[in-house]
Design a protein around this motif. Structure first.
Motif, mmCIF file in Angstrom:
data_model
loop_
_atom_site.group_PDB
_atom_site.id
_atom_site.type_symbol
_atom_site.label_atom_id
_atom_site.label_comp_id
_atom_site.label_asym_id
_atom_site.label_seq_id
_atom_site.Cartn_x
_atom_site.Cartn_y
_atom_site.Cartn_z
ATOM 1 N N ASP A 10 0.714 11.367 3.952
ATOM 2 C CA ASP A 10 0.141 9.907 3.747
ATOM 3 C C ASP A 10 -1.039 9.857 2.622
ATOM 4 O O ASP A 10 -1.049 9.273 1.810
ATOM 5 C CB ASP A 10 -0.692 9.445 4.975
ATOM 6 C CG ASP A 10 -1.147 8.214 4.895
ATOM 7 O OD1 ASP A 10 -0.561 7.251 4.747
ATOM 8 O OD2 ASP A 10 -2.530 8.094 5.002
ATOM 9 N N ARG A 11 -1.918 10.785 2.628
ATOM 10 C CA ARG A 11 -2.943 10.868 1.740
ATOM 11 C C ARG A 11 -2.545 11.353 0.310
ATOM 12 O O ARG A 11 -2.602 12.657 0.069
ATOM 13 C CB ARG A 11 -4.120 11.747 2.419
ATOM 14 C CG ARG A 11 -4.945 11.243 3.691
ATOM 15 C CD ARG A 11 -5.682 9.763 3.291
ATOM 16 N NE ARG A 11 -6.610 9.957 2.215
ATOM 17 C CZ ARG A 11 -7.946 10.271 2.445
ATOM 18 N NH1 ARG A 11 -8.281 10.218 3.941
ATOM 19 N NH2 ARG A 11 -8.842 10.542 1.761
ATOM 20 N N VAL A 12 -2.512 10.594 -0.454
ATOM 21 C CA VAL A 12 -1.890 10.646 -1.967
ATOM 22 C C VAL A 12 -3.259 11.487 -2.830
ATOM 23 O O VAL A 12 -3.006 12.343 -3.213
ATOM 24 C CB VAL A 12 -1.724 9.689 -2.554
ATOM 25 C CG1 VAL A 12 -1.366 9.918 -4.234
ATOM 26 C CG2 VAL A 12 -0.447 8.748 -1.868
ATOM 27 N N ASP A 13 -4.558 11.071 -2.471
ATOM 28 C CA ASP A 13 -5.484 11.844 -2.992
ATOM 29 C C ASP A 13 -5.609 13.258 -2.689
ATOM 30 O O ASP A 13 -6.071 14.123 -3.302
ATOM 31 C CB ASP A 13 -7.124 10.949 -2.880
ATOM 32 C CG ASP A 13 -6.969 10.410 -1.403
ATOM 33 O OD1 ASP A 13 -6.299 10.959 -0.589
ATOM 34 O OD2 ASP A 13 -8.124 9.970 -1.145
ATOM 35 N N VAL A 14 -5.628 13.693 -1.275
ATOM 36 C CA VAL A 14 -5.759 14.735 -0.950
ATOM 37 C C VAL A 14 -4.655 15.628 -1.337
ATOM 38 O O VAL A 14 -4.583 16.794 -1.795
ATOM 39 C CB VAL A 14 -5.664 15.166 0.628
ATOM 40 C CG1 VAL A 14 -5.363 16.350 1.081
ATOM 41 C CG2 VAL A 14 -6.654 14.151 1.261
ATOM 42 N N LEU A 16 -3.316 15.422 -4.433
ATOM 43 C CA LEU A 16 -3.678 15.679 -5.700
ATOM 44 C C LEU A 16 -4.723 16.628 -5.711
ATOM 45 O O LEU A 16 -4.706 17.550 -6.644
ATOM 46 C CB LEU A 16 -3.873 14.172 -6.466
ATOM 47 C CG LEU A 16 -3.003 13.206 -6.686
ATOM 48 C CD1 LEU A 16 -3.300 11.793 -6.849
ATOM 49 C CD2 LEU A 16 -2.016 13.739 -7.712
ATOM 50 N N ALA A 17 -5.749 16.345 -4.786
ATOM 51 C CA ALA A 17 -6.791 17.212 -4.837
ATOM 52 C C ALA A 17 -6.447 18.668 -4.909
ATOM 53 O O ALA A 17 -7.140 19.640 -5.287
ATOM 54 C CB ALA A 17 -7.769 16.898 -3.892
ATOM 55 N N ARG A 28 2.704 2.670 6.731
ATOM 56 C CA ARG A 28 1.151 2.078 6.401
ATOM 57 C C ARG A 28 0.681 3.064 5.424
ATOM 58 O O ARG A 28 -0.557 2.827 5.138
ATOM 59 C CB ARG A 28 0.610 2.388 7.761
ATOM 60 C CG ARG A 28 1.170 1.456 8.928
ATOM 61 C CD ARG A 28 0.266 1.325 9.982
ATOM 62 N NE ARG A 28 -0.031 2.584 10.749
ATOM 63 C CZ ARG A 28 -0.586 2.624 11.785
ATOM 64 N NH1 ARG A 28 -0.985 1.435 12.595
ATOM 65 N NH2 ARG A 28 -0.823 3.909 12.620
ATOM 66 N N SER A 29 1.430 3.758 4.716
ATOM 67 C CA SER A 29 1.043 4.407 3.591
ATOM 68 C C SER A 29 0.828 3.429 2.262
ATOM 69 O O SER A 29 1.491 2.494 2.282
ATOM 70 C CB SER A 29 1.601 5.522 3.172
ATOM 71 O OG SER A 29 1.590 6.543 4.400
ATOM 72 N N LEU A 30 0.251 4.106 1.080
ATOM 73 C CA LEU A 30 0.511 3.346 -0.123
ATOM 74 C C LEU A 30 2.023 2.935 -0.288
ATOM 75 O O LEU A 30 2.803 3.891 0.131
ATOM 76 C CB LEU A 30 -0.326 4.019 -1.155
ATOM 77 C CG LEU A 30 -1.756 4.056 -1.192
ATOM 78 C CD1 LEU A 30 -2.182 5.075 -2.180
ATOM 79 C CD2 LEU A 30 -2.159 2.619 -1.369
ATOM 80 N N PRO A 31 2.491 2.029 -0.984
ATOM 81 C CA PRO A 31 3.790 1.736 -1.456
ATOM 82 C C PRO A 31 4.340 3.030 -2.495
ATOM 83 O O PRO A 31 3.609 3.387 -3.289
ATOM 84 C CB PRO A 31 3.940 0.397 -2.059
ATOM 85 C CG PRO A 31 2.648 -0.210 -1.407
ATOM 86 C CD PRO A 31 1.688 0.810 -1.538
ATOM 87 N N LYS A 33 6.563 3.073 -5.049
ATOM 88 C CA LYS A 33 6.352 2.775 -6.355
ATOM 89 C C LYS A 33 4.730 2.795 -6.949
ATOM 90 O O LYS A 33 4.541 3.386 -7.979
ATOM 91 C CB LYS A 33 6.941 1.304 -6.744
ATOM 92 C CG LYS A 33 8.197 1.129 -6.736
ATOM 93 C CD LYS A 33 8.777 -0.261 -7.352
ATOM 94 C CE LYS A 33 10.076 -0.240 -7.282
ATOM 95 N NZ LYS A 33 10.696 -1.410 -7.811
ATOM 96 N N VAL A 34 3.926 2.410 -5.991
ATOM 97 C CA VAL A 34 2.412 2.546 -6.526
ATOM 98 C C VAL A 34 1.990 4.071 -6.605
ATOM 99 O O VAL A 34 1.557 4.775 -7.542
ATOM 100 C CB VAL A 34 1.704 2.025 -5.499
ATOM 101 C CG1 VAL A 34 0.201 2.235 -5.778
ATOM 102 C CG2 VAL A 34 2.005 0.289 -5.509
ATOM 103 N N ARG A 37 3.515 5.710 -9.691
ATOM 104 C CA ARG A 37 2.567 5.280 -10.850
ATOM 105 C C ARG A 37 1.383 6.069 -10.672
ATOM 106 O O ARG A 37 0.794 6.778 -11.891
ATOM 107 C CB ARG A 37 2.241 3.837 -10.740
ATOM 108 C CG ARG A 37 1.511 3.394 -11.888
ATOM 109 C CD ARG A 37 1.502 1.580 -11.895
ATOM 110 N NE ARG A 37 1.106 1.107 -10.620
ATOM 111 C CZ ARG A 37 -0.329 1.134 -9.927
ATOM 112 N NH1 ARG A 37 -1.122 1.388 -10.813
ATOM 113 N NH2 ARG A 37 -0.400 0.398 -8.976
ATOM 114 N N ILE A 38 0.744 6.052 -9.702
ATOM 115 C CA ILE A 38 -0.713 7.074 -10.005
ATOM 116 C C ILE A 38 -0.602 8.456 -9.739
ATOM 117 O O ILE A 38 -1.645 9.075 -9.826
ATOM 118 C CB ILE A 38 -1.649 6.296 -8.568
ATOM 119 C CG1 ILE A 38 -1.217 6.684 -7.239
ATOM 120 C CG2 ILE A 38 -2.007 4.844 -8.870
ATOM 121 C CD1 ILE A 38 -2.137 6.188 -6.306
#
Lengths: 232, 232
Positions: A10-14, A16-17, A28-31, A33-34, A37-38
């Motif tokens: 779920d946690r894209v930022d984690v 990446l970190a 319920r996560s970020l889509p 395609k989004v 992109r990020i």
């Protein structure tokens, strides 16, 4: 493989970190395609529950799918399992690897393999075992045997580990598991434990990187970063 | 300013996904240095509670600090407020703007301003008001007056908005607020509402971008993306 890939749930930022290999996304996560992109470097797994959802995830660009729960499981009490037929339908509908999750045990791995699934993800079959290391080894053998008709990349054994507070027993169990028998270690992390588990996550991934780059030296432990704040 | 900047609380991935201006980090968020590395475009605000924490956040690279809670507040029932003296100490200890939060009202804005604080962040003073629009305008005037000895950038009025389920009244209140009277809209979003609020967040930020780039055209509504999945 030497050392499992690490995916963060779920946690894209984690993801990446900690420099994880991938992220596992749910409804319920970020889509997808989004996220592409990020975080273009992350492999994206998507959790799906039917053929329509699988096709949407594929169209959005998922690298792999997790389908479940296949059998009744204590993780989803009171919910009807989706069954092997539905699993086979999803496998047939998409071109990416489909991982089966939910109630998978030594006894049903072979039936799962016959659906064309690329692998299995388990929680209690390892973390709930009296001897988690032995359970992992047995599942590893069962995957290799049951899925031997498929390509090597398609014999995935994934341990889905929820990093939560006060689960010392589960934590100990996870540490007993030989990571070179796992294809991936997928970690679900909650906000309350994020800070205290972050270093562990980073260390995990450093271990995976070491193993991948220095296969001859896989016995030496990773050098943990001194301090989370010093990593940048 | 035309349109408030948008900051997302804690979730770096959500901030990236919606193109927010910044992220507000707390003690259980990802470390500031890690966030700077994975999201170099984001402005980073850090929530601090004492001088030591403020110095750590500054050393790690925070662009601004939020200090609180200054006065007793219903958001932190039963916890002792930290008071104006502590706020002034934090302001004196760092070189970045310090935003005061916690129990700020029209009546105490001037006292807050005398500490050298760069602005205020409120929840109930706006969202709990009978007339949120009027309350925002009054706070805007109070900020401009009380902080007028400071540079223009330092008259910040921030609405801290928790996106949660079943808060229709609060949601309506937020929508009544004229965003050109706010310096920033800071959004705390929980996992259960992420998907349903994501489009709203994206729209918010599109509005802010439009306002910044086309100040002459600020009356036209933003063009919302057709579908979250189509944004990539």
């Amino acid at each position: 493989p030497h050392g499992a890939r690490v995916a963060v749930n779920d946690r894209v930022d984690v993801a990446l970190a900690v420099g994880a290999d991938g992220v596992q996304l749910g409804s319920r996560s970020l889509p997808i395609k989004v996220v592409r992109r990020i975080a273009p470097s992350l492999r994206i797994g998507a959790s799906v529950h039917d053929v329509a959802g699988a096709r949407r995830a594929l169209a959005a660009g998922a690298d792999s799918l997790t389908f479940g729960h296949v059998f009744a499981t204590s993780s989803h009490p009171g919910e009807s399992p989706r069954g092997l037929t539905s699993l086979a339908e999803v496998v047939a509908a998409v071109t990416v690897p489909v991982i089966a999750i939910g109630g998978i045990t030594l006894e049903n791995v072979e039936a799962v393999g016959r659906t064309g699934a690329a692998g299995i993800a388990v929680i209690s079959a390892i973390l709930g075992a009296v001897d988690p290391a032995a359970a992992t080894a047995a599942l590893r053998r069962a995957c290799d045997h049951s899925l031997e008709q498929q390509a090597a990349m398609n014999r995935r054994l994934i341990l889905y580990y929820k990093a939560e507070k006060n689960k010392v027993g589960q934590e100990n169990a996870r540490q007993q598991v030989a990571r070179d028998e796992l294809s991936a270690l997928e970690i679900k992390i909650g906000l309350p434990v994020l800070a205290e588990h972050l270093q562990e996550l980073i260390d995990l991934d450093i271990a995976a990187d070491d193993a991948a780059e220095e296969a001859d030296d896989s016995a030496s432990p990773p050098e943990p970063a001194e301090n989370i704040g010093d990593l940048a």
